[in-house]
Design a protein around this motif. Structure first.
Motif, mmCIF file in Angstrom:
data_model
loop_
_atom_site.group_PDB
_atom_site.id
_atom_site.type_symbol
_atom_site.label_atom_id
_atom_site.label_comp_id
_atom_site.label_asym_id
_atom_site.label_seq_id
_atom_site.Cartn_x
_atom_site.Cartn_y
_atom_site.Cartn_z
ATOM 1 N N LYS A 147 -7.858 0.284 13.713
ATOM 2 C CA LYS A 147 -8.603 -0.577 12.790
ATOM 3 C C LYS A 147 -10.101 -0.556 13.142
ATOM 4 N N THR A 154 -13.357 6.278 1.321
ATOM 5 C CA THR A 154 -14.228 6.389 2.506
ATOM 6 C C THR A 154 -14.343 7.839 2.978
ATOM 7 N N LEU A 202 -13.133 0.786 10.797
ATOM 8 C CA LEU A 202 -14.308 -0.036 10.455
ATOM 9 C C LEU A 202 -15.606 0.673 10.867
ATOM 10 N N GLU A 228 -16.266 3.265 8.258
ATOM 11 C CA GLU A 228 -16.777 2.647 7.030
ATOM 12 C C GLU A 228 -18.241 2.231 7.194
ATOM 13 N N PRO A 251 0.815 -1.216 0.000
ATOM 14 C CA PRO A 251 0.000 0.000 0.000
ATOM 15 C C PRO A 251 0.848 1.264 0.000
ATOM 16 N N VAL A 271 -8.433 3.404 6.524
ATOM 17 C CA VAL A 271 -9.761 3.249 5.911
ATOM 18 C C VAL A 271 -9.628 2.866 4.438
ATOM 19 N N CYS A 272 -10.692 2.260 3.904
ATOM 20 C CA CYS A 272 -10.703 1.886 2.488
ATOM 21 C C CYS A 272 -10.654 3.148 1.614
ATOM 22 N N SER A 273 -10.136 2.967 0.414
ATOM 23 C CA SER A 273 -10.039 4.082 -0.521
ATOM 24 C C SER A 273 -11.430 4.678 -0.784
ATOM 25 N N GLU A 296 -21.709 3.571 4.989
ATOM 26 C CA GLU A 296 -22.645 2.682 4.285
ATOM 27 C C GLU A 296 -24.105 2.978 4.647
#
Length: 602
Positions: free
Chosen positions: A522, A573, A526, A529, A29, A569-571, A533
């Motif tokens: 982490k 987010t 989460l 994220e 990454p 975090v995910c790309s 959603e």
């Protein structure tokens, strides 16, 4: 980045894969986020760098230390001139930049030292981002500086002392020992010949380098030479080098460094290699250790080898590759009124043979130039036998190792000496041995700590992130019966005793704090994220304006926390969260929109 055990943990939050199972050639990454442009390109997302910012990302300053008959050692030059050093720091640099008079170092000598920062200087913010992807043992040191020394002592009848004595010293927070020693081999001979204008030119070259981002292959021009290096990342498979060898297109590259920080373990441990396993245990447990050597070069190399033998675990106590009687911590570290502290010292002054004879573990190193010869089998000697620095090389300790001796590695290294196996091959064998031993020890801990993560289904966007379960020593010890180091190591012995002792050590404390921080981040990521959603627009319709404003403020706090702590975090987010905030604000009356659109004060 932590090593992981081979077992999956059911529904628990997924932790990173076992590093051993990663493909060494895979893109980390850290590399994905970096451009492949030329070395001097601006990094994406970095603030505009000011003059000397690039230099400061590698070095704090460059010093020239000379010898004055009336004043003794003195700092003659500090470059760049605006670099700040306290008087205490200057004094430390002066004494640590010269070998003790008994060392008799004629010609050119290179070594390194480490000393406490006199005041807490904050690092540049863009460097914190670069540090995020670095392995724990290569992160910049926030409390100490490293000094990398090139010392020259040659006869000169025109001087009153009859000798020219001077050191060129690079001061940095980065533990890139191999890289900085290579850099000094280019800079120092030129400086001794051409003096300060040459130093200024070299520093200007460094200020044009890209910042030291893990994962990038960097071409670094210095005084007409180009050094090619790759800074490792925490995503690399341990024990591998991912530096692409020089291609035909690299016609300007003069030096390719396969490593920026690793010392030659075999050369350093050769005088005492019958005891390498015991030394590994002593370092792992943070025991007080002193290395007595004939020169600062051998002292500093041996201390750095000891610290690195538990890699990829970070050595969390203090260590001083070269320590003198003038050091500001001399009284603190040599007092007999309390037990010796958890520290590794490298010394050359014979005075220490008397001052530190109450220390529990002493390593006496002879001349490393004889490293090609066969070493005689040596027993661990009793401490009372160590009277002076003239004592024979060996390990002086009453320590009884927890693990049975591994005769195979000793035979393998001895065979290599008999067959004149290249030193690089011997070094690779020893480094792999230490790596596998440390991994066997740490994987059960990683597996247990991963089990402390809450289940992913327990993460609700409308509640605070769940807490990690506590580390309970006896619960961990029970896991060792079925999932202990015996799964990956053939070594027998009192593994349980070794773990109990390790759990009391600074190395465990530092490792667990780091893992807990990573896992907490982490969970925060989460949770973020999960929020993204949710259909926040629909939810907000059921609430009052006051509750909507409260939600916006909380989401803004979450966003700033994610950016400040660089949450994993995910790309996309954070962009998604920013869009959610905007949508909620636009659904509110105009007067509230104006207030909420104002930037929040930190």
């Amino acid at each position: 980045m932590a090593l992981q055990g081979p077992e999956e943990l059911g529904e628990q939050v997924e932790e990173p894969e076992d590093l051993d199972e990663q493909d060494a050639s895979s893109v980390s990454p850290a590399e994905e986020s970096l451009p492949a442009g030329p070395g001097g390109d601006e990094e994406p997302g970095e603030p505009l760098l000011l003059a000397w910012d690039r230099f400061s990302s590698w070095l704090h300053c460059v010093c020239v230390v000379g010898f004055d008959l009336e004043l003794g050692q003195a700092v003659e030059v500090i470059y760049p001139h605006q670099s700040k050093l306290s008087e205490k720091e200057k004094t430390s640099i002066c004494y640590l930049s010269f070998p003790d008079s008994n060392s008799g170092c004629l010609g050119d000598t290179q070594f390194c030292f480490r000393f406490r920062q006199g005041s807490n200087r904050k690092s540049l913010s863009f460097l914190d981002m670069a540090d995020r992807d670095a392995p724990v043992c290569l992160k910049r040191d926030q409390g100490h500086y490293y000094g990398y020394v090139y010392f020259r002592q040659v006869r000169d009848k025109s001087l009153k002392r009859g000798y020219f004595q001077k050191s060129l010293v690079l001061i940095s927070r980065l533990p890139y020992v191999t890289f900085f020693h290579s850099l000094l081999k280019i800079m120092a001979p030129e400086y001794f010949e051409k003096q300060e204008p040459c130093l200024e030119a070299a520093c200007n070259d460094i200020d044009r380098w890209p910042t030291p981002h893990p994962g990038r292959i960097l071409s670094l021009p210095i005084m007409g030479v180009v050094i090619k290096v790759r800074i490792p990342t925490c995503y690399d498979k341990p024990g591998t080098s991912q530096l692409v060898q020089s291609a035909q297109s690299d016609s300007l590259v003069s030096i390719v460094l396969p490593t920026i920080h690793e010392v030659d373990l075999f050369r350093c441990f050769h005088p005492v290699f019958f005891h390498i396993q015991m030394l590994w245990e002593l370092v792992l447990l943070g025991e007080a250790l002193v290395v007595m050597a004939p020169s600062p070069a051998e002292s500093s190399d041996t201390v750095l080898a000891l610290v690195s033998c538990i890699s990829p675990l970070r050595y969390c106590s203090d260590f001083r590759p070269y320590f003198t009687i003038h050091d500001s911590e001399f009284k603190e570290y040599t007092t007999r009124t309390q037990a010796p502290p958890s520290v590794i010292l490298g010394v050359t002054n014979p005075f220490f043979a008397k001052t530190l004879q109450h220390w529990p573990h002493i390593i006496r190193i002879g001349d490393m130039k004889q490293a090609g010869e066969m070493t005689k089998q040596m027993k661990v000697k009793k401490l009372k036998n160590l009277k002076t620095l003239d004592s024979k090389p060996g390990v002086y300790s009453a320590y009884k190792p927890f693990l049975n001796k591994d005769e195979d590695i000793i035979k393998q290294l001895q065979k290599g000496i008999q067959q004149k196996r290249p030193s690089a091959a011997q070094n690779a064998i020893l480094r792999r041995y230490f790596l596998e031993l440390t991994q066997s020890f740490i994987i059960p801990l990683e597996r247990y700590v991963a089990s402390l993560m809450p289940l992913q289904k327990s993460i609700s966007p409308w509640k605070s992130p769940p807490q990690l379960r506590p580390f309970i020593q006896e619960d961990f010890m029970k896991t060792l019966e079925k999932a202990g180091p015996q799964l990956t190591s053939r070594l027998k012995g009192d593994w349980l005793g070794l773990y109990r002792q390790f759990l009391k050590s600074p190395n465990f404390d530092g490792w667990f704090r780091n893992r807990r921080r990573e896992m907490t981040q982490k969970l925060e990521a989460l949770h973020l994220e999960a929020l993204c959603e949710e259909d926040l627009q629909q939810r907000i319709q059921k609430h009052t304006e006051v509750e909507a404003v409260d939600l916006v403020l909380k989401l803004k706090d979450k966003l700033s926390q994610a950016e400040r702590e660089q949450l994993p975090v995910c790309s996309g987010t954070l962009t998604k969260l920013q869009a959610h905030i905007q949508d909620i604000i636009l659904a509110l009356p105009e007067d509230l929109q104006g207030i909420l659109h104002k930037p929040s004060t930190p």
